[in-house]
Design an enzyme around this catalytic site. Structure first.
Site, PDB file in Angstrom:
ATOM      1  CG  PHE A 132      -1.821   1.484   1.427  1.00 28.54           C
ATOM      2  CD1 PHE A 132      -3.440   0.806   0.709  1.00 28.54           C
ATOM      3  CD2 PHE A 132      -1.047   1.932   2.002  1.00 28.54           C
ATOM      4  CE1 PHE A 132      -3.931   2.168   1.441  1.00 28.54           C
ATOM      5  CE2 PHE A 132      -1.751   2.881   2.960  1.00 28.54           C
ATOM      6  CZ  PHE A 132      -3.443   3.133   2.082  1.00 28.54           C
ATOM      7  CB  ALA A 246      -4.033  -1.213   8.491  1.00 29.52           C
ATOM      8  CD  GLU A 367      -1.384   1.716   8.986  1.00 27.16           C
ATOM      9  OE1 GLU A 367      -2.260   2.432   9.156  1.00 27.16           O
ATOM     10  OE2 GLU A 367      -1.480   0.696   8.071  1.00 27.16           O
TER      11      GLU A 367
HETATM   12  P1  TGC Z   1      -8.906  16.414   6.107  1.00 32.37           P
HETATM   13  O1  TGC Z   1      -9.478  17.917   5.401  1.00 32.37           O
HETATM   14  O2  TGC Z   1      -8.603  15.161   7.484  1.00 32.37           O
HETATM   15  O3  TGC Z   1     -10.004  15.021   6.023  1.00 32.37           O
HETATM   16  C1  TGC Z   1      -9.876  14.571   4.458  1.00 32.37           C
HETATM   17  C2  TGC Z   1     -10.992  14.126   3.891  1.00 32.37           C
HETATM   18  O4  TGC Z   1     -10.525  12.792   4.418  1.00 32.37           O
HETATM   19  C3  TGC Z   1     -11.463  12.105   5.275  1.00 32.37           C
HETATM   20  N1  TGC Z   1     -10.601  11.385   6.622  1.00 32.37           N
HETATM   21  C4  TGC Z   1     -11.687  10.198   6.894  1.00 32.37           C
HETATM   22  N2  TGC Z   1     -12.091   9.158   6.018  1.00 32.37           N
HETATM   23  C5  TGC Z   1     -12.222   7.963   6.264  1.00 32.37           C
HETATM   24  N3  TGC Z   1     -11.161   7.669   7.393  1.00 32.37           N
HETATM   25  C6  TGC Z   1     -10.844   8.223   8.132  1.00 32.37           C
HETATM   26  N4  TGC Z   1      -9.321   7.823   8.975  1.00 32.37           N
HETATM   27  C7  TGC Z   1     -10.126   9.600   7.878  1.00 32.37           C
HETATM   28  N5  TGC Z   1      -9.608  10.800   8.027  1.00 32.37           N
HETATM   29  C8  TGC Z   1      -9.869  11.728   7.311  1.00 32.37           C
HETATM   30  C9  TGC Z   1     -12.547  13.768   6.251  1.00 32.37           C
HETATM   31  O5  TGC Z   1     -13.468  13.600   6.767  1.00 32.37           O
HETATM   32  C10 TGC Z   1     -12.365  14.137   4.901  1.00 32.37           C
HETATM   33  O6  TGC Z   1     -13.493  14.071   3.391  1.00 32.37           O
HETATM   34  P2  TGC Z   1     -14.117  15.687   2.637  1.00 32.37           P
HETATM   35  O7  TGC Z   1     -14.622  14.342   2.272  1.00 32.37           O
HETATM   36  O8  TGC Z   1     -14.376  16.667   3.859  1.00 32.37           O
HETATM   37  O9  TGC Z   1     -13.179  15.284   1.829  1.00 32.37           O
HETATM   38  O10 TGC Z   1      -7.315  15.981   5.711  1.00 32.37           O
HETATM   39  P3  TGC Z   1      -5.783  17.009   5.705  1.00 32.37           P
HETATM   40  O11 TGC Z   1      -5.079  17.451   5.046  1.00 32.37           O
HETATM   41  O12 TGC Z   1      -6.366  17.741   6.704  1.00 32.37           O
HETATM   42  O13 TGC Z   1      -4.843  15.594   6.867  1.00 32.37           O
HETATM   43  C11 TGC Z   1      -5.585  14.753   7.766  1.00 32.37           C
HETATM   44  C12 TGC Z   1      -4.795  14.097   8.678  1.00 32.37           C
HETATM   45  C13 TGC Z   1      -3.658  14.778   8.260  1.00 32.37           C
HETATM   46  C14 TGC Z   1      -5.483  13.426   9.702  1.00 32.37           C
HETATM   47  C15 TGC Z   1      -4.606  12.836   7.845  1.00 32.37           C
HETATM   48  O14 TGC Z   1      -3.974  13.046   6.300  1.00 32.37           O
HETATM   49  C16 TGC Z   1      -3.503  11.442   8.405  1.00 32.37           C
HETATM   50  O15 TGC Z   1      -4.819  10.997   8.732  1.00 32.37           O
HETATM   51  N6  TGC Z   1      -2.168  11.353   8.142  1.00 32.37           N
HETATM   52  C17 TGC Z   1      -1.273  10.414   9.007  1.00 32.37           C
HETATM   53  C18 TGC Z   1      -0.585   9.973   7.563  1.00 32.37           C
HETATM   54  C19 TGC Z   1      -0.777   8.189   7.594  1.00 32.37           C
HETATM   55  O16 TGC Z   1      -1.298   7.606   8.781  1.00 32.37           O
HETATM   56  N7  TGC Z   1       0.374   7.079   7.117  1.00 32.37           N
HETATM   57  C20 TGC Z   1      -0.106   6.157   6.685  1.00 32.37           C
HETATM   58  C21 TGC Z   1       0.061   5.962   5.768  1.00 32.37           C
HETATM   59  S1  TGC Z   1      -0.230   3.848   5.217  1.00 32.37           S
HETATM   60  C22 TGC Z   1       1.474   3.053   7.040  1.00 32.37           C
HETATM   61  O17 TGC Z   1       1.948   3.728   7.107  1.00 32.37           O
HETATM   62  C23 TGC Z   1       1.259   2.277   6.611  1.00 32.37           C
HETATM   63  S2  TGC Z   1       2.046   0.829   7.587  1.00 32.37           S
HETATM   64  C24 TGC Z   1       1.487  -0.596   7.704  1.00 32.37           C
HETATM   65  C25 TGC Z   1       2.349  -1.479   8.211  1.00 32.37           C
HETATM   66  O18 TGC Z   1       1.051  -1.591   9.498  1.00 32.37           O
HETATM   67  O19 TGC Z   1       3.267  -2.107   8.090  1.00 32.37           O
HETATM   68  P1  FAD Z   2       6.775  13.679   9.434  1.00 27.31           P
HETATM   69  O1  FAD Z   2       5.395  13.190   8.845  1.00 27.31           O
HETATM   70  O2  FAD Z   2       7.519  13.766   8.513  1.00 27.31           O
HETATM   71  O3  FAD Z   2       6.588  13.701  11.006  1.00 27.31           O
HETATM   72  C1  FAD Z   2       7.910  13.934  11.581  1.00 27.31           C
HETATM   73  C2  FAD Z   2       7.433  14.062  13.138  1.00 27.31           C
HETATM   74  O4  FAD Z   2       6.304  15.812  12.993  1.00 27.31           O
HETATM   75  C3  FAD Z   2       6.265  13.204  13.858  1.00 27.31           C
HETATM   76  O5  FAD Z   2       6.680  13.303  15.443  1.00 27.31           O
HETATM   77  C4  FAD Z   2       5.022  13.539  13.238  1.00 27.31           C
HETATM   78  O6  FAD Z   2       4.379  12.922  14.504  1.00 27.31           O
HETATM   79  C5  FAD Z   2       5.406  15.396  14.078  1.00 27.31           C
HETATM   80  N1  FAD Z   2       4.329  16.444  13.080  1.00 27.31           N
HETATM   81  C6  FAD Z   2       4.226  16.110  11.738  1.00 27.31           C
HETATM   82  N2  FAD Z   2       3.162  17.181  11.783  1.00 27.31           N
HETATM   83  C7  FAD Z   2       3.114  17.394  12.551  1.00 27.31           C
HETATM   84  C8  FAD Z   2       1.895  19.434  13.222  1.00 27.31           C
HETATM   85  N3  FAD Z   2       1.084  19.254  12.034  1.00 27.31           N
HETATM   86  N4  FAD Z   2       2.361  18.854  14.307  1.00 27.31           N
HETATM   87  C9  FAD Z   2       2.689  18.224  15.346  1.00 27.31           C
HETATM   88  N5  FAD Z   2       3.999  17.253  15.361  1.00 27.31           N
HETATM   89  C10 FAD Z   2       3.511  16.880  14.055  1.00 27.31           C
HETATM   90  N6  FAD Z   2       3.676   4.204   4.081  1.00 27.31           N
HETATM   91  C11 FAD Z   2       3.377   3.693   3.405  1.00 27.31           C
HETATM   92  O7  FAD Z   2       2.176   4.857   2.737  1.00 27.31           O
HETATM   93  N7  FAD Z   2       3.107   2.699   3.541  1.00 27.31           N
HETATM   94  C12 FAD Z   2       3.564   1.869   4.145  1.00 27.31           C
HETATM   95  O8  FAD Z   2       3.482   0.038   4.177  1.00 27.31           O
HETATM   96  C13 FAD Z   2       4.301   2.079   5.396  1.00 27.31           C
HETATM   97  N8  FAD Z   2       4.761   1.008   5.668  1.00 27.31           N
HETATM   98  C14 FAD Z   2       5.527   1.386   6.763  1.00 27.31           C
HETATM   99  C15 FAD Z   2       6.786   1.045   7.224  1.00 27.31           C
HETATM  100  C16 FAD Z   2       8.185   1.256   8.812  1.00 27.31           C
HETATM  101  C17 FAD Z   2       8.618   0.289   8.768  1.00 27.31           C
HETATM  102  C18 FAD Z   2       7.417   2.960   8.475  1.00 27.31           C
HETATM  103  C19 FAD Z   2       8.688   2.457   9.251  1.00 27.31           C
HETATM  104  C20 FAD Z   2       6.734   3.326   7.899  1.00 27.31           C
HETATM  105  C21 FAD Z   2       6.092   3.062   6.812  1.00 27.31           C
HETATM  106  N9  FAD Z   2       5.466   4.102   6.320  1.00 27.31           N
HETATM  107  C22 FAD Z   2       4.240   3.387   5.302  1.00 27.31           C
HETATM  108  C23 FAD Z   2       5.244   5.388   6.110  1.00 27.31           C
HETATM  109  C24 FAD Z   2       4.441   6.194   8.046  1.00 27.31           C
HETATM  110  O9  FAD Z   2       3.407   6.147   8.073  1.00 27.31           O
HETATM  111  C25 FAD Z   2       5.062   7.130   7.752  1.00 27.31           C
HETATM  112  O10 FAD Z   2       6.805   7.478   7.922  1.00 27.31           O
HETATM  113  C26 FAD Z   2       4.241   8.007   9.022  1.00 27.31           C
HETATM  114  O11 FAD Z   2       2.865   8.433   8.716  1.00 27.31           O
HETATM  115  C27 FAD Z   2       5.117   9.698   9.514  1.00 27.31           C
HETATM  116  O12 FAD Z   2       5.140  10.173   7.717  1.00 27.31           O
HETATM  117  P2  FAD Z   2       6.651  10.749   8.074  1.00 27.31           P
HETATM  118  O13 FAD Z   2       8.130   9.220   8.355  1.00 27.31           O
HETATM  119  O14 FAD Z   2       8.211  11.474   6.582  1.00 27.31           O
HETATM  120  O15 FAD Z   2       6.996  11.975   9.078  1.00 27.31           O
END
Ligand code: TGC
Ligand code: FAD
Length: 388
Positions: A132, A246, A367
């Site tokens: 993903f 997730a 996540e």
């Molecule tokens: P924002 O304007 O708040 O939201 C955009 C639209 O998304 C809706 N929404 C959601 N919908 C479903 N589930 C959720 N959890 C949702 N959160 C928000 C929201 O209602 C809105 O909808 P609409 O219809 O109004 O457009 O967006 P923003 O750009 O201000 O960002 C919000 C924020 C920061 C919370 C979001 O971008 C975020 O969660 N950032 C963290 C990114 C993250 O978690 N990345 C993970 C990457 S994948 C990964 O790490 C996999 S690890 C895999 C493993 O297990 O090995």
């Molecule tokens: P940044 O966004 O640069 O953040 C750095 C620091 O700043 C953090 O402490 C954060 O909390 C803080 N910060 C950022 N913005 C703010 C704010 N507005 N206010 C206060 N604090 C803030 N991603 C995928 O898409 N798919 C995957 O399968 C996946 N697998 C992963 C596996 C591993 C082992 C790791 C380490 C990461 C993986 N990720 C994956 C990426 C992961 O989701 C990101 O690392 C995570 O979302 C944070 O992004 P970043 O590392 O760019 O940190």
């Protein structure tokens, strides 16, 4: 009353089927996973035979309907599986999270019937592995700022850009890729043999070493229309809804790692003698053990309640932020205390605890970081969006 399960009688909250599933996975983890896990951690390799066994045990896409290869399992069952797998290692739970919640779920939720039939049954059998791809080198917590583009051309799309930190990157047969189109962010199924698509493994990780992590590069990569996820017209919200699935499993998983470390250190401190008595007979040691046990008990009850609410149809994502943040914080606290209570033994792979502690540093970050979930919850409580 030796185990936390006895102590809070949580078993009484589960069905006979859920308990049977938990016991089955615990047996599998204890006999087939834990004995080899430290070797894989040291070598930074993923135990490939786990993939086949996870499929045989029905753990891939288990909440999806049987018509597409799932087991129509509930959220509690899925949570228990994540909890038990992470007793071995966060990397094993990560594999199942990514395959099930981040790859099969979006194909099921946003894909066409043809895409579902082509990919899902094979993914349930682990004949196809998924990854993903949301995060990029310059876009992590703020995925809306992504730079990967998808341009519409005749019969398909041209993808350009790069994704970073992607679990399963180099072993995946397909990637669920999020890219910017003229209409907004959309999802695509990119297959590994598509020209212009390459992957590279990220080496030298000190955390989640029993998991493959890599980068994906798209250089004029053509994706046919048949691989466009047409149900993703909600844009970023579609990608975030996969994360909610997730993150829910992660909340259960992190507490599985914590519980394993707590049980190990409870036995160790009762056995090890210093100053002529067991470590566990000292008040300061007991205080740590009680803090650890209390945190695990509270997190388990919170996870269970959120699971029940989801089974009743309450899919508020902020509930999942609540448990993801809580479990990761508490699991890190528990493993750090456990590391300390083991003394010098605590820094070795033989005692597992520091491996879990290092893994949880990633689980705390991916996540949605702790800060991000704090701000999601802050917005929920106050109505003010502190991101912008
Ligand atoms: P924002 O304007 O708040 O939201 C955009 C639209 O998304 C809706 N929404 C959601 N919908 C479903 N589930 C959720 N959890 C949702 N959160 C928000 C929201 O209602 C809105 O909808 P609409 O219809 O109004 O457009 O967006 P923003 O750009 O201000 O960002 C919000 C924020 C920061 C919370 C979001 O971008 C975020 O969660 N950032 C963290 C990114 C993250 O978690 N990345 C993970 C990457 S994948 C990964 O790490 C996999 S690890 C895999 C493993 O297990 O090995
Ligand atoms: P940044 O966004 O640069 O953040 C750095 C620091 O700043 C953090 O402490 C954060 O909390 C803080 N910060 C950022 N913005 C703010 C704010 N507005 N206010 C206060 N604090 C803030 N991603 C995928 O898409 N798919 C995957 O399968 C996946 N697998 C992963 C596996 C591993 C082992 C790791 C380490 C990461 C993986 N990720 C994956 C990426 C992961 O989701 C990101 O690392 C995570 O979302 C944070 O992004 P970043 O590392 O760019 O940190």
């Amino acid at each position: 009353m030796n185990t936390l399960t006895d102590f809070i009688q949580i078993d009484k909250q589960f069905t006979a089927e859920e308990i049977l599933l938990q016991d089955t996975i615990r047996h599998f983890v204890e006999h087939e996973c834990i004995p080899e896990i430290s070797t894989h951690f040291e070598a930074a390799t993923f135990p490939k035979k786990f993939i086949k066994r996870a499929a045989e045990l029905g753990l891939l896409g288990m909440t999806l309907p049987e018509t597409v290869g799932g087991a129509a399992a509930g959220y509690i069952a899925y949570g228990l599986v994540c909890q038990e797998l992470e007793r071995a290692d966060s990397g094993l739970r990560s594999f199942v999270s990514v395959q099930s919640s981040l790859c099969m779920y979006p194909i099921f939720r946003f894909g066409t019937a043809a895409q579902q039939q082509k990919f899902l049954p094979k993914m349930a059998k682990a004949e196809f592995i998924g990854c993903f791809a949301l995060t990029e080198p310059n876009s992590g917590s703020d995925p809306a700022s992504m730079q990967t583009t998808a341009e519409k051309v005749t019969d398909g799309w041209i993808l350009n850009g790069a994704k970073m930190w992607i679990t399963n990157a180099t072993i995946a047969d397909l990637a669920i890729v999020w890219a910017k189109t003229k209409e907004g962010i959309r999802g695509f199924i990119v297959e590994k043999n598509f020209p212009g698509f390459v992957t590279n493994e990220i080496k030298h990780k000190l955390s989640l070493r029993v998991s493959i992590t890599g980068e994906l590069i798209f250089n004029n990569c053509f994706v046919p229309d048949e691989n466009y996820l047409s149900g993703t017209e909600k844009g970023l919200a579609a990608a975030l809804s996969c994360l909610t699935q997730a993150r829910y499993g992660i909340a259960w998983g992190a507490i599985g790692a914590a519980e394993y470390c707590y049980e190990l250190v409870l036995a160790y401190t009762k056995d090890r003698q210093q100053f002529g008595k067991p470590l566990a007979a000292n008040q300061l040691i007991q205080a740590d053990l009680v803090d650890m046990a209390t945190a695990i008990i509270k997190a388990k009850l919170l996870n269970l309640q959120v699971g029940r609410l989801r089974e009743q149809g309450n899919h508020d994502p902020s509930l999942v932020s609540l448990i993801k943040r809580n479990s990761c914080r508490d699991a890190l606290m528990v493993t750090r205390k456990a590391r300390n209570l083991l003394g010098a033994n605590g820094i070795t792979l033989d005692y597992h605890v520091m491996r879990h502690m290092n893994n949880l540093e990633t689980v705390f970050t991916y996540e949605g970081t702790d800060n991000i979930h704090t701000l999601i919850l802050g917005k929920k409580l106050t109505g003010f969006d502190a991101f912008s």
